[in-house]
Design a protein around this motif. Structure first.
Motif, short mmCIF file in Angstrom:
data_model
loop_
_atom_site.label_atom_id
_atom_site.label_comp_id
_atom_site.label_asym_id
_atom_site.label_seq_id
_atom_site.Cartn_x
_atom_site.Cartn_y
_atom_site.Cartn_z
N THR A 199 8.31 9.19 -14.49
CA THR A 199 9.13 10.33 -14.87
C THR A 199 8.34 11.62 -14.86
O THR A 199 8.93 12.71 -14.80
CB THR A 199 9.76 10.12 -16.26
N GLY A 200 7.01 11.53 -14.89
CA GLY A 200 6.17 12.73 -14.85
C GLY A 200 5.70 13.10 -13.46
O GLY A 200 5.02 14.11 -13.30
N THR A 201 6.03 12.30 -12.45
CA THR A 201 5.63 12.60 -11.07
C THR A 201 6.68 13.50 -10.44
O THR A 201 7.84 13.10 -10.29
CB THR A 201 5.48 11.31 -10.25
N PRO A 202 6.31 14.72 -10.05
CA PRO A 202 7.31 15.67 -9.53
C PRO A 202 8.05 15.12 -8.31
O PRO A 202 7.44 14.63 -7.36
CB PRO A 202 6.46 16.89 -9.16
N GLY A 203 9.39 15.22 -8.36
CA GLY A 203 10.21 14.86 -7.21
C GLY A 203 10.43 13.38 -7.01
O GLY A 203 11.10 13.00 -6.04
N PHE A 204 9.88 12.53 -7.86
CA PHE A 204 9.99 11.09 -7.66
C PHE A 204 11.39 10.61 -8.07
O PHE A 204 12.09 9.96 -7.29
CB PHE A 204 8.91 10.37 -8.45
N SER A 209 0.81 -1.21 0.00
CA SER A 209 0.00 0.00 0.00
C SER A 209 0.85 1.26 0.00
O SER A 209 0.51 2.25 -0.66
CB SER A 209 -0.94 0.00 1.21
N LYS A 210 2.00 1.25 0.69
CA LYS A 210 2.80 2.47 0.79
C LYS A 210 3.46 2.86 -0.53
O LYS A 210 3.69 4.04 -0.77
CB LYS A 210 3.86 2.33 1.89
N ILE A 211 3.79 1.87 -1.37
CA ILE A 211 4.43 2.26 -2.63
C ILE A 211 3.42 2.87 -3.60
O ILE A 211 3.82 3.40 -4.64
CB ILE A 211 5.17 1.08 -3.29
N GLU A 212 2.14 2.83 -3.25
CA GLU A 212 1.15 3.52 -4.07
C GLU A 212 1.29 5.04 -3.94
O GLU A 212 1.20 5.76 -4.93
CB GLU A 212 -0.26 3.12 -3.66
N TYR A 213 1.48 5.52 -2.71
CA TYR A 213 1.42 6.96 -2.48
C TYR A 213 2.73 7.57 -1.99
O TYR A 213 2.81 8.77 -1.77
CB TYR A 213 0.31 7.29 -1.48
N SER A 214 3.77 6.74 -1.80
CA SER A 214 5.06 7.25 -1.35
C SER A 214 6.16 6.78 -2.29
O SER A 214 5.94 5.95 -3.17
CB SER A 214 5.36 6.80 0.08
N SER A 215 7.36 7.30 -2.09
CA SER A 215 8.51 6.93 -2.91
C SER A 215 9.24 5.71 -2.35
O SER A 215 10.38 5.45 -2.72
CB SER A 215 9.48 8.11 -3.01
N LEU A 216 8.59 4.95 -1.48
CA LEU A 216 9.25 3.86 -0.77
C LEU A 216 9.73 2.75 -1.71
O LEU A 216 10.63 1.99 -1.34
CB LEU A 216 8.29 3.27 0.27
N ALA A 217 9.17 2.64 -2.89
CA ALA A 217 9.62 1.59 -3.82
C ALA A 217 11.10 1.73 -4.15
O ALA A 217 11.77 0.74 -4.44
CB ALA A 217 8.79 1.63 -5.10
N LEU A 221 5.96 11.87 -0.72
CA LEU A 221 4.60 11.53 -1.13
C LEU A 221 4.47 11.78 -2.62
O LEU A 221 4.94 12.79 -3.14
CB LEU A 221 3.57 12.37 -0.36
N LEU A 222 3.80 10.86 -3.31
CA LEU A 222 3.64 10.95 -4.75
C LEU A 222 2.31 11.60 -5.10
O LEU A 222 1.26 11.21 -4.59
CB LEU A 222 3.70 9.55 -5.39
N ASN A 223 2.36 12.58 -5.97
CA ASN A 223 1.15 13.26 -6.43
C ASN A 223 1.28 13.50 -7.94
O ASN A 223 2.08 14.31 -8.38
CB ASN A 223 0.98 14.58 -5.70
#
Length: 254
Positions: free
Chosen positions: A213-218, A170-178, A244-246
């Motif tokens: 590549t289009g997610t800012p800061g990822f 679940s965390k790799i959905e909304y965070s950079s934890l991957a 956090l991914l947005n």
């Protein structure tokens, strides 16, 4: 008011148990150790141990991780090293009957690490190995039953492992934890295979490349390339500053 009497309360102990996850051969794997002492001697279990009187919980978890696996832990704010693992607190488990020795409350931790060599056993663990989580849990990422290992994990470690795996999924959905599963520099293809292994799905390479590549800061380009995956040189990236991914990377329905 009468003075405090410690003997009026039954004794109990506090332990830390570790759900250590990595991606090996395109499969999400967990670290398990074969217990060398009773109870559950010779059974596979999660690494862990008792908290010392002078330790806080995070220090105990980091110590057990190093003693039983040879891995070093770092805080979520620190950079990942070549032999490092992301470490965070998972949940607390306190069923009165979870340990036959005495009342034991376990504070479980989740550790994520890049693909690493075979771990070394230590402490009261005779052997340590990486095992696919589907084999340990008898369940695929999509909830389908599979054949579990011949004997369940010791104590309530099967429940703890399942909770840790779901936390990671679940965390790799909304965070950079991957990116914690990747080396310091990695390709988009290598990151995609992390998502595929953790979620148990197959992702479209072009769509995935466009999203990450289009997610800012990822991701941040390093300027380098690699051919370690074969074929044409692939661009290398490192983890960006975003936590956090947005927009988030939503898990496909299986």
């Amino acid at each position: 008011m009468p003075p405090y009497d410690p003997s009026a309360f039954p004794p109990f102990a506090v332990t830390v148990d570790l759900v250590v996850l990595t991606v090996r051969k395109h499969a999400l794997c967990a670290l398990v150790v074969r217990r060398g002492e009773a109870p559950f001697q010779e059974r596979w279990a999660l690494p862990g141990g008792f908290v010392r009187p002078d330790e806080d919980l995070s220090a105990a978890a980091a110590r057990e991780l190093a003693e039983e696996t040879g891995l070093c832990a770092h805080s979520p704010e620190a950079p990942v090293t070549d032999n490092g693992a992301h470490l965070e607190q998972l949940a607390t488990y306190g069923d009165p009957d979870r340990d036959p020795r005495m009342r034991v409350v376990s504070v479980a931790h989740l550790a994520l690490a890049p693909d690493l060599p075979a771990p070394r056993a230590g402490g009261d663990a005779r052997h340590a190995r990486w095992s696919p989580v589907e084999e340990l849990l008898g369940m695929t990422a999509g909830g389908r039953r599979t054949e579990p290992q011949a004997e369940p994990l010791a104590f309530d470690h099967g429940t703890i492992l399942g909770d840790g795996v779901e936390r990671a999924r679940s965390k790799i959905e909304y965070s950079s934890l991957a990116t914690a599963f990747c080396p310091p520099e990695f390709t988009v293809g290598e990151l995609r295979r992390v998502y595929e292994a953790v979620w148990g799905v197959v992702l479209d390479p072009r769509n995935f490349h466009r999203k990450v590549t289009g997610t800012p800061g990822f991701l941040v380009p390093t300027g380098g390339t690699t051919t370690r995956q074969g074929g044409r040189p692939a661009q290398l990236f490192r983890a960006g500053g975003a936590t956090l991914l947005n927009p988030p990377m939503l898990r496909p329905e299986v």
